[in-house]
Scaffold this motif. Structure first.
Motif, mmCIF file in Angstrom:
data_model
loop_
_atom_site.group_PDB
_atom_site.id
_atom_site.type_symbol
_atom_site.label_atom_id
_atom_site.label_comp_id
_atom_site.label_asym_id
_atom_site.label_seq_id
_atom_site.Cartn_x
_atom_site.Cartn_y
_atom_site.Cartn_z
ATOM 1 N N LEU A 80 4.091 0.268 -0.818
ATOM 2 C CA LEU A 80 5.213 1.142 -0.461
ATOM 3 C C LEU A 80 4.642 2.551 -0.330
ATOM 4 O O LEU A 80 4.514 3.272 -1.321
ATOM 5 C CB LEU A 80 6.307 1.073 -1.524
ATOM 6 C CG LEU A 80 6.980 -0.305 -1.680
ATOM 7 C CD1 LEU A 80 7.856 -0.334 -2.914
ATOM 8 C CD2 LEU A 80 7.792 -0.635 -0.429
ATOM 9 N N PRO A 81 4.255 2.936 0.896
ATOM 10 C CA PRO A 81 3.505 4.187 1.091
ATOM 11 C C PRO A 81 4.306 5.434 0.738
ATOM 12 O O PRO A 81 5.541 5.434 0.811
ATOM 13 C CB PRO A 81 3.192 4.175 2.589
ATOM 14 C CG PRO A 81 3.437 2.792 3.056
ATOM 15 C CD PRO A 81 4.493 2.234 2.159
ATOM 16 N N PRO A 82 3.591 6.508 0.382
ATOM 17 C CA PRO A 82 4.264 7.799 0.263
ATOM 18 C C PRO A 82 4.704 8.280 1.648
ATOM 19 O O PRO A 82 4.162 7.834 2.665
ATOM 20 C CB PRO A 82 3.191 8.717 -0.335
ATOM 21 C CG PRO A 82 1.895 8.027 -0.096
ATOM 22 C CD PRO A 82 2.168 6.571 0.066
ATOM 23 N N ARG A 83 5.641 9.175 1.700
ATOM 24 C CA ARG A 83 6.185 9.664 2.971
ATOM 25 C C ARG A 83 5.085 10.288 3.839
ATOM 26 O O ARG A 83 4.364 11.171 3.402
ATOM 27 C CB ARG A 83 7.263 10.707 2.679
ATOM 28 C CG ARG A 83 8.058 11.151 3.886
ATOM 29 C CD ARG A 83 9.103 12.163 3.476
ATOM 30 N NE ARG A 83 9.974 12.515 4.587
ATOM 31 C CZ ARG A 83 11.103 11.896 4.881
ATOM 32 N NH1 ARG A 83 11.498 10.878 4.131
ATOM 33 N NH2 ARG A 83 11.839 12.274 5.903
ATOM 34 N N GLY A 84 4.966 9.784 5.062
ATOM 35 C CA GLY A 84 4.026 10.347 6.015
ATOM 36 C C GLY A 84 2.564 10.005 5.775
ATOM 37 O O GLY A 84 1.680 10.579 6.400
ATOM 38 N N GLN A 85 2.270 9.065 4.869
ATOM 39 C CA GLN A 85 0.889 8.694 4.557
ATOM 40 C C GLN A 85 0.768 7.176 4.486
ATOM 41 O O GLN A 85 1.760 6.486 4.228
ATOM 42 C CB GLN A 85 0.456 9.277 3.216
ATOM 43 C CG GLN A 85 0.518 10.781 3.119
ATOM 44 C CD GLN A 85 0.120 11.251 1.731
ATOM 45 O OE1 GLN A 85 -0.840 10.760 1.142
ATOM 46 N NE2 GLN A 85 0.866 12.208 1.190
ATOM 47 N N PRO A 86 -0.436 6.650 4.694
ATOM 48 C CA PRO A 86 -0.624 5.210 4.471
ATOM 49 C C PRO A 86 -0.558 4.886 2.984
ATOM 50 O O PRO A 86 -0.835 5.742 2.136
ATOM 51 C CB PRO A 86 -2.021 4.942 5.041
ATOM 52 C CG PRO A 86 -2.710 6.267 5.001
ATOM 53 C CD PRO A 86 -1.652 7.312 5.176
ATOM 54 N N GLY A 87 -0.185 3.658 2.682
ATOM 55 C CA GLY A 87 -0.173 3.205 1.292
ATOM 56 C C GLY A 87 -1.442 2.451 0.973
ATOM 57 O O GLY A 87 -2.097 1.895 1.860
ATOM 58 N N TRP A 88 -1.808 2.416 -0.294
ATOM 59 C CA TRP A 88 -3.059 1.757 -0.676
ATOM 60 C C TRP A 88 -3.074 1.375 -2.159
ATOM 61 O O TRP A 88 -2.369 1.965 -2.978
ATOM 62 C CB TRP A 88 -4.265 2.640 -0.372
ATOM 63 C CG TRP A 88 -4.181 4.014 -0.969
ATOM 64 C CD1 TRP A 88 -3.577 5.116 -0.421
ATOM 65 C CD2 TRP A 88 -4.685 4.434 -2.251
ATOM 66 N NE1 TRP A 88 -3.688 6.191 -1.274
ATOM 67 C CE2 TRP A 88 -4.363 5.802 -2.396
ATOM 68 C CE3 TRP A 88 -5.378 3.787 -3.271
ATOM 69 C CZ2 TRP A 88 -4.705 6.541 -3.533
ATOM 70 C CZ3 TRP A 88 -5.727 4.517 -4.404
ATOM 71 C CH2 TRP A 88 -5.392 5.876 -4.523
ATOM 72 N N ALA A 89 -3.891 0.366 -2.447
ATOM 73 C CA ALA A 89 -4.174 -0.053 -3.823
ATOM 74 C C ALA A 89 -5.656 -0.372 -3.886
ATOM 75 O O ALA A 89 -6.174 -1.144 -3.078
ATOM 76 C CB ALA A 89 -3.345 -1.272 -4.207
ATOM 77 N N SER A 90 -6.356 0.216 -4.851
ATOM 78 C CA SER A 90 -7.816 0.157 -4.886
ATOM 79 C C SER A 90 -8.335 -0.424 -6.199
ATOM 80 O O SER A 90 -7.848 -0.067 -7.273
ATOM 81 C CB SER A 90 -8.382 1.564 -4.691
ATOM 82 O OG SER A 90 -9.790 1.563 -4.744
ATOM 83 N N THR A 91 -9.314 -1.314 -6.077
ATOM 84 C CA THR A 91 -10.070 -1.809 -7.234
ATOM 85 C C THR A 91 -11.428 -1.130 -7.193
ATOM 86 O O THR A 91 -12.205 -1.334 -6.251
ATOM 87 C CB THR A 91 -10.246 -3.341 -7.178
ATOM 88 O OG1 THR A 91 -8.962 -3.948 -7.168
ATOM 89 C CG2 THR A 91 -11.042 -3.842 -8.370
ATOM 90 N N VAL A 92 -11.714 -0.306 -8.197
ATOM 91 C CA VAL A 92 -12.941 0.492 -8.217
ATOM 92 C C VAL A 92 -13.956 -0.153 -9.152
ATOM 93 O O VAL A 92 -13.646 -0.460 -10.307
ATOM 94 C CB VAL A 92 -12.654 1.935 -8.671
ATOM 95 C CG1 VAL A 92 -13.923 2.781 -8.607
ATOM 96 C CG2 VAL A 92 -11.540 2.555 -7.831
ATOM 97 N N LEU A 93 -15.175 -0.338 -8.643
ATOM 98 C CA LEU A 93 -16.280 -0.908 -9.421
ATOM 99 C C LEU A 93 -17.342 0.174 -9.614
ATOM 100 O O LEU A 93 -18.167 0.411 -8.726
ATOM 101 C CB LEU A 93 -16.875 -2.116 -8.695
ATOM 102 C CG LEU A 93 -15.878 -3.211 -8.292
ATOM 103 C CD1 LEU A 93 -16.559 -4.273 -7.453
ATOM 104 C CD2 LEU A 93 -15.232 -3.828 -9.526
ATOM 105 N N PRO A 94 -17.323 0.870 -10.758
ATOM 106 C CA PRO A 94 -18.325 1.918 -11.006
ATOM 107 C C PRO A 94 -19.735 1.325 -11.061
ATOM 108 O O PRO A 94 -19.945 0.214 -11.559
ATOM 109 C CB PRO A 94 -17.911 2.488 -12.366
ATOM 110 C CG PRO A 94 -16.475 2.099 -12.536
ATOM 111 C CD PRO A 94 -16.353 0.773 -11.852
#
Length: 198
Positions: A80-94
């Motif tokens: 569910l993107p913020p207004r005027g921006q793409p939406g995203w979900a990230s899995t970060v592997l340090p």
């Protein structure tokens, strides 16, 4: 005089030993090829805890569910993107402790074993040289056939989205991110069996 001379020699040996120890501590161990085989519930293959981020940080309402089971990480959710921006979900592997840069220049790229059931997925190589979060990325294109696919992503094919195109410095990587993204509301569902350098 002999006592003084012995003390000076002892001190010079201490200084030399201290310098050697300091120098040796600056040499990091070579980066392992396997980044994560998802055999641990919280930590990646380098022993560092995975991180999960989303557009909630930018005013979005994306939700994500992560389940690690039998060496596979399952991720699904709703973007569910913020207004005027793409939406995203990230899995970060340090790749190193506390975001320290690691040298991956001995490798050619990133290899993933991934199954995508729904949504758009990309991989990013996150460098300490990039300060505006427009990291070098590559979309993951696999058939949604319910099977795992091996995907090889050469470093030299990864591009930045909106910034000036610069070469990825593989000597300055601090993490990799697997990102589900969409410009509009939508679902994502994917699973990762392994991720490594090659």
């Amino acid at each position: 005089m002999n006592v003084f001379k012995s003390a000076v020699q002892f001190c010079s040996h201490c200084i030399t030993l201290t310098a050697l120890l300091a120098a040796s501590s600056s040499f990091a161990a070579p980066l392992a090829a396997t980044i994560d085989d998802f055999s641990h519930a919280q930590n990646n293959g380098l022993g560092i805890e995975r991180q999960y981020l989303s557009d909630v940080l930018a005013g979005g309402s994306t939700t994500t569910e992560q389940v690690q089971k039998e060496g596979i990480l399952y991720l699904k959710g709703s973007i569910l993107p913020p207004r005027g921006q793409p939406g995203w979900a990230s899995t970060v592997l340090p790749l190193g402790p506390e975001g320290q840069a690691q040298d991956a220049s001995q490798f050619k790229g990133i290899r993933m074993l991934i199954k995508v059931s729904a949504g758009n997925i990309s991989i990013t190589a996150n460098s300490t040289e990039v300060t505006n979060f427009d990291y070098h990325a590559k979309p993951i294109a696999v058939v949604a056939d319910g099977k795992f696919h091996e995907v090889n992503i050469p470093f030299n094919t990864m591009k930045r989205a909106w910034s000036e195109q610069t070469a990825l410095n593989t000597k300055a990587l601090h993490s990799l991110s697997i990102v589900a993204f969409s410009p509009q509301p939508g679902a994502f569902d994917y699973a990762i069996d392994e991720i490594s350098f090659y």
